[in-house]
Design a protein around this motif. Sequence first.
Motif, mmCIF file in Angstrom:
data_model
loop_
_atom_site.group_PDB
_atom_site.id
_atom_site.type_symbol
_atom_site.label_atom_id
_atom_site.label_comp_id
_atom_site.label_asym_id
_atom_site.label_seq_id
_atom_site.Cartn_x
_atom_site.Cartn_y
_atom_site.Cartn_z
ATOM 1 N N ALA A 1 0.684 -1.138 -0.176
ATOM 2 C CA ALA A 1 0.261 0.309 0.162
ATOM 3 C C ALA A 1 0.934 1.416 -0.439
ATOM 4 C CB ALA A 1 -0.676 0.474 1.438
ATOM 5 N N LEU A 2 1.843 1.162 0.879
ATOM 6 C CA LEU A 2 3.130 2.324 1.191
ATOM 7 C C LEU A 2 3.992 2.583 -0.296
ATOM 8 C CD1 LEU A 2 4.343 2.063 4.608
ATOM 9 C CD2 LEU A 2 2.887 3.614 3.209
ATOM 10 N N TYR A 3 3.916 1.726 -0.988
ATOM 11 C CA TYR A 3 4.960 1.858 -2.501
ATOM 12 C C TYR A 3 4.667 0.653 -3.334
ATOM 13 C CZ TYR A 3 8.203 3.640 1.313
ATOM 14 O OH TYR A 3 8.550 3.967 1.853
ATOM 15 N N PRO A 4 2.938 0.840 -4.004
ATOM 16 C CA PRO A 4 2.140 0.285 -4.876
ATOM 17 C C PRO A 4 3.398 -0.259 -6.353
ATOM 18 C CG PRO A 4 1.489 1.906 -4.873
ATOM 19 C CD PRO A 4 2.466 1.826 -3.999
ATOM 20 N N GLU A 5 4.590 0.546 -6.218
ATOM 21 C CA GLU A 5 4.463 -0.330 -7.390
ATOM 22 C C GLU A 5 6.208 -0.425 -6.954
ATOM 23 O OE1 GLU A 5 4.212 0.036 -10.811
ATOM 24 O OE2 GLU A 5 2.244 0.811 -9.850
ATOM 25 N N GLY A 6 6.554 -0.436 -5.978
ATOM 26 C CA GLY A 6 8.178 -1.153 -5.663
ATOM 27 C C GLY A 6 8.760 0.079 -4.831
ATOM 28 N N MET A 7 9.410 -0.836 -3.652
ATOM 29 C CA MET A 7 10.373 0.817 -3.198
ATOM 30 C C MET A 7 11.178 1.393 -4.325
ATOM 31 S SD MET A 7 11.066 -0.385 0.748
ATOM 32 C CE MET A 7 10.720 -1.556 0.589
ATOM 33 N N HIS A 8 11.629 0.512 -4.929
ATOM 34 C CA HIS A 8 13.086 0.716 -6.005
ATOM 35 C C HIS A 8 12.450 1.592 -6.900
ATOM 36 C CE1 HIS A 8 10.657 -3.434 -6.818
ATOM 37 N NE2 HIS A 8 10.734 -2.793 -7.973
ATOM 38 N N GLU A 9 11.384 1.552 -7.527
ATOM 39 C CA GLU A 9 10.390 2.125 -8.470
ATOM 40 C C GLU A 9 10.435 3.622 -7.665
ATOM 41 O OE1 GLU A 9 10.050 2.347 -11.389
ATOM 42 O OE2 GLU A 9 10.181 -0.394 -11.920
ATOM 43 N N THR A 10 10.053 3.520 -6.522
ATOM 44 C CA THR A 10 9.427 4.908 -5.762
ATOM 45 C C THR A 10 11.222 6.135 -5.295
ATOM 46 O OG1 THR A 10 7.979 4.399 -4.524
ATOM 47 C CG2 THR A 10 9.088 6.409 -3.665
ATOM 48 N N ILE A 11 12.053 5.025 -5.799
ATOM 49 C CA ILE A 11 13.605 5.740 -4.849
ATOM 50 C C ILE A 11 14.245 6.814 -6.236
ATOM 51 C CG2 ILE A 11 15.989 4.515 -4.755
ATOM 52 C CD1 ILE A 11 14.705 2.885 -2.681
ATOM 53 N N ALA A 12 13.723 5.590 -7.266
ATOM 54 C CA ALA A 12 14.230 5.749 -9.094
ATOM 55 C C ALA A 12 13.438 7.289 -9.029
ATOM 56 C CB ALA A 12 14.090 4.619 -9.481
ATOM 57 N N ALA A 13 12.234 7.287 -9.146
ATOM 58 C CA ALA A 13 11.284 8.524 -8.821
ATOM 59 C C ALA A 13 12.081 9.569 -8.306
ATOM 60 C CB ALA A 13 9.779 8.050 -8.598
#
Length: 245
Positions: free
Chosen positions: A25-37
């Motif tokens: 729920a916090l990182y629906p695309e994955g933490m890696h995608e959030t970090i990359a963004a």
Amino acid sequence: MADEPIRVTVWGEGRHEKRDANVAALYPEGMHETIAAGIAEYAARPVVVRCTTLDSVDQGLPPSLLESTDVLTWWGHMAHDEVSDDLVDRVQAAVLAGMGLVVLHSGHWSKIFKRLMGTSCALRWRNGDDRELVWTVDPTHPVAAGVPSPIVIDRQEMYGEFFDIPAPDELVFVSSFSGGEVFRSGCAWRRGRGRVFYFSPGDQDYPVYHHPDVRRVIANAAVYVAGGAARDVTPIAYAPVGWYA
């Protein structure tokens, strides 16, 4: 060349998001995608950002990808032991040859970070829904550019001293927690021709990687570690010069 995009590869385990509904729920695309963004959004230089995970081919880092990476970011937690020693060897060689490495949060316990530090990298921790204040102790450092002091993180896992690492070449951030603990949360080292930066804020149970100031720090760190020596994979040759008696 300063005008060429920095090639950033964001490596993550990609496991928690698949197994824990709260993390998903916090990182629906994955933490890696959030970090990359966040890197793409806040980097002060042009970047090309790619994501990869432990369960991808060659544990996410085939030789061709590693060779075309200027900066590697590393987040791991539940599967450190699954990372092969061969991969650790290749990442270490890349750092020594000039690739930058940004290690995040529980990546302190990764094989590659412990290999590069040469210590246990153990620390104190408590997952107690703490408030973290990230204080800038070197405001002239490039990683601190545009970052408020302190960064206020309302909910976060506590990391505390003693943190068993070599004395940093550069200490940029120190954190304090609502329980009274302190922690060296932003540290830089040189290893061979490469630069390594460790930044602790960021846990799977909290939305820390959505925090704009945390994202800015990680982006700054990616640009900073990319500024080491030019990549050179030529082995260093040593000529014998005699013996000391």
